[in-house]
Design a protein around this motif. Sequence first.
Motif, PDB file in Angstrom:
ATOM      1  N   GLY A 115      -0.034  -4.284  -4.166  1.00 49.52           N
ATOM      2  CA  GLY A 115       1.254  -4.098  -3.157  1.00 49.52           C
ATOM      3  C   GLY A 115       1.876  -2.860  -3.368  1.00 49.52           C
ATOM      4  N   GLN A 116       2.286  -2.725  -4.764  1.00 49.00           N
ATOM      5  CA  GLN A 116       3.028  -1.363  -5.116  1.00 49.00           C
ATOM      6  C   GLN A 116       2.311  -0.306  -4.753  1.00 49.00           C
ATOM      7  OE1 GLN A 116       3.791  -2.125  -9.337  1.00 49.00           O
ATOM      8  NE2 GLN A 116       5.857  -3.126  -9.116  1.00 49.00           N
ATOM      9  N   LEU A 117       1.169  -0.291  -5.144  1.00 45.90           N
ATOM     10  CA  LEU A 117       0.426   0.986  -4.781  1.00 45.90           C
ATOM     11  C   LEU A 117       0.190   1.199  -3.339  1.00 45.90           C
ATOM     12  CD1 LEU A 117      -1.386   3.144  -6.282  1.00 45.90           C
ATOM     13  CD2 LEU A 117      -3.620   1.563  -6.092  1.00 45.90           C
ATOM     14  N   TYR A 118       0.207   0.226  -2.653  1.00 43.62           N
ATOM     15  CA  TYR A 118       0.119   0.400  -1.029  1.00 43.62           C
ATOM     16  C   TYR A 118       1.384   1.047  -0.479  1.00 43.62           C
ATOM     17  CZ  TYR A 118      -0.459  -0.661   3.871  1.00 43.62           C
ATOM     18  OH  TYR A 118      -0.334  -0.694   5.258  1.00 43.62           O
ATOM     19  N   GLU A 119       2.538   0.505  -1.151  1.00 46.96           N
ATOM     20  CA  GLU A 119       3.940   0.876  -0.600  1.00 46.96           C
ATOM     21  C   GLU A 119       3.962   2.510  -1.124  1.00 46.96           C
ATOM     22  OE1 GLU A 119       7.027  -1.525  -1.995  1.00 46.96           O
ATOM     23  OE2 GLU A 119       5.986  -3.481  -1.126  1.00 46.96           O
ATOM     24  N   ASP A 148      -9.004  -3.975 -11.747  1.00 46.29           N
ATOM     25  CA  ASP A 148      -8.181  -4.486 -12.717  1.00 46.29           C
ATOM     26  C   ASP A 148      -6.907  -4.985 -12.513  1.00 46.29           C
ATOM     27  OD1 ASP A 148     -10.608  -4.626 -14.370  1.00 46.29           O
ATOM     28  OD2 ASP A 148      -9.994  -2.617 -14.988  1.00 46.29           O
ATOM     29  N   PHE A 149      -6.355  -4.607 -11.236  1.00 49.62           N
ATOM     30  CA  PHE A 149      -5.006  -4.653 -10.849  1.00 49.62           C
ATOM     31  C   PHE A 149      -4.861  -5.969 -10.503  1.00 49.62           C
ATOM     32  CE2 PHE A 149      -3.584  -0.101  -9.377  1.00 49.62           C
ATOM     33  CZ  PHE A 149      -4.274   0.678 -10.616  1.00 49.62           C
ATOM     34  N   GLN A 150      -3.552  -6.167 -10.473  1.00 47.13           N
ATOM     35  CA  GLN A 150      -2.800  -7.588 -10.189  1.00 47.13           C
ATOM     36  C   GLN A 150      -2.397  -7.597  -8.660  1.00 47.13           C
ATOM     37  OE1 GLN A 150       0.218  -8.546 -12.906  1.00 47.13           O
ATOM     38  NE2 GLN A 150      -1.034  -8.683 -14.551  1.00 47.13           N
ATOM     39  N   ASP A 151      -2.304  -8.552  -8.018  1.00 44.04           N
ATOM     40  CA  ASP A 151      -2.081  -8.428  -6.579  1.00 44.04           C
ATOM     41  C   ASP A 151      -0.545  -7.513  -6.445  1.00 44.04           C
ATOM     42  OD1 ASP A 151      -4.404  -9.847  -5.841  1.00 44.04           O
ATOM     43  OD2 ASP A 151      -3.168 -11.899  -5.579  1.00 44.04           O
ATOM     44  N   GLU A 200       4.560   5.550   1.605  1.00 46.34           N
ATOM     45  CA  GLU A 200       5.679   6.368   1.473  1.00 46.34           C
ATOM     46  C   GLU A 200       5.336   7.991   1.211  1.00 46.34           C
ATOM     47  OE1 GLU A 200       9.482   7.880   1.562  1.00 46.34           O
ATOM     48  OE2 GLU A 200       8.792   5.720   1.857  1.00 46.34           O
ATOM     49  N   ALA A 201       4.093   8.151   0.355  1.00 49.11           N
ATOM     50  CA  ALA A 201       3.603   9.543  -0.120  1.00 49.11           C
ATOM     51  C   ALA A 201       2.875  10.320   1.281  1.00 49.11           C
ATOM     52  CB  ALA A 201       2.797   9.408  -1.371  1.00 49.11           C
ATOM     53  N   LYS A 227      10.917   5.269 -13.322  1.00 46.81           N
ATOM     54  CA  LYS A 227      12.283   4.555 -13.691  1.00 46.81           C
ATOM     55  C   LYS A 227      12.038   3.108 -13.391  1.00 46.81           C
ATOM     56  CE  LYS A 227      15.259   8.460 -13.305  1.00 46.81           C
ATOM     57  NZ  LYS A 227      16.329   8.960 -12.600  1.00 46.81           N
ATOM     58  N   ASP A 228      11.589   2.667 -12.306  1.00 49.41           N
ATOM     59  CA  ASP A 228      11.371   1.570 -12.060  1.00 49.41           C
ATOM     60  C   ASP A 228      10.179   0.732 -12.881  1.00 49.41           C
ATOM     61  OD1 ASP A 228      13.300   1.701 -10.029  1.00 49.41           O
ATOM     62  OD2 ASP A 228      11.808   1.732  -8.336  1.00 49.41           O
ATOM     63  N   GLU A 229       9.045   1.299 -13.039  1.00 51.55           N
ATOM     64  CA  GLU A 229       8.133   0.820 -13.753  1.00 51.55           C
ATOM     65  C   GLU A 229       8.497   0.660 -15.236  1.00 51.55           C
ATOM     66  OE1 GLU A 229       4.468  -0.205 -12.991  1.00 51.55           O
ATOM     67  OE2 GLU A 229       5.929  -0.578 -11.147  1.00 51.55           O
ATOM     68  N   PHE A 230       8.880   1.829 -15.835  1.00 51.36           N
ATOM     69  CA  PHE A 230       9.373   1.525 -17.336  1.00 51.36           C
ATOM     70  C   PHE A 230      10.424   0.272 -17.531  1.00 51.36           C
ATOM     71  CE2 PHE A 230       7.009   5.360 -17.991  1.00 51.36           C
ATOM     72  CZ  PHE A 230       6.677   5.457 -19.440  1.00 51.36           C
ATOM     73  N   ARG A 231      11.381   0.160 -16.603  1.00 54.54           N
ATOM     74  CA  ARG A 231      12.482  -0.538 -16.472  1.00 54.54           C
ATOM     75  C   ARG A 231      11.625  -2.252 -16.433  1.00 54.54           C
ATOM     76  NH1 ARG A 231      15.567   0.667 -12.487  1.00 54.54           N
ATOM     77  NH2 ARG A 231      16.278   2.489 -13.728  1.00 54.54           N
ATOM     78  N   ARG A 232      10.710  -2.052 -15.397  1.00 57.81           N
ATOM     79  CA  ARG A 232       9.827  -3.476 -15.082  1.00 57.81           C
ATOM     80  C   ARG A 232       9.208  -3.842 -16.419  1.00 57.81           C
ATOM     81  NH1 ARG A 232       7.829  -1.420 -10.710  1.00 57.81           N
ATOM     82  NH2 ARG A 232       9.154  -1.864  -9.011  1.00 57.81           N
ATOM     83  N   HIS A 233       9.053  -3.133 -17.297  1.00 61.19           N
ATOM     84  CA  HIS A 233       7.912  -3.438 -18.417  1.00 61.19           C
ATOM     85  C   HIS A 233       8.662  -3.666 -19.586  1.00 61.19           C
ATOM     86  CE1 HIS A 233       4.893  -2.451 -15.407  1.00 61.19           C
ATOM     87  NE2 HIS A 233       3.724  -3.150 -16.183  1.00 61.19           N
ATOM     88  N   LYS A 234       9.891  -3.642 -19.649  1.00 60.79           N
ATOM     89  CA  LYS A 234      10.797  -3.544 -20.909  1.00 60.79           C
ATOM     90  C   LYS A 234      10.326  -4.863 -21.901  1.00 60.79           C
ATOM     91  CE  LYS A 234      14.808  -0.865 -20.643  1.00 60.79           C
ATOM     92  NZ  LYS A 234      16.393  -0.965 -20.659  1.00 60.79           N
TER      93      LYS A 234
END
Length: 125
Positions: free
Chosen positions: A100-104, A93-96, A108-109, A37-44
Amino acid sequence: MATSAHVSKVRSLYKRILILHRFLPIDLRAMGDQYVKDEFRRHKSASSSEVKCFMREWENYKDTLQTQILESAGEERNPVKFGAELPERKLKDFQDEQIGQLYELMLEATKPNRQFNIQEDNVKK
C-alpha cells in the motif's frame, strides 16, 4: 534496548540519505525526505529481524542513489533518471501495508501536479 553503536549506525545512514537527497530535483527531494523520515520513525520499535532487513534495504538505497548521483554529474544534456526497477520476487516479500505504501508513493511520484510546490532558493520571485 538498542546499543549506542547501533543507534550511531542508524543515525549515520539516515543523515547520509538526507544529504544525498540534496542532489535530487527539488520535488523528489521533498517527497524523499518525508518518506525517509516517516520510515525511520516507523521502525524505531521494530524487531531485530525487521531491523536487519530495514537497514540492508536502506543501505542498498543509499548505495544506488550515491552511484546515480555520481554518474549524473556533468550529464546536463540527458535527463537523469533516479531509482531502480523493483523485481517481482522482492514484492513477494512485502507485507500488505508495504504494498500500500509503495502504491501511494508511486501515485505521488507520477502525478503531473505533485502536492509539493517547492521552489529553489535561487529562483527569483
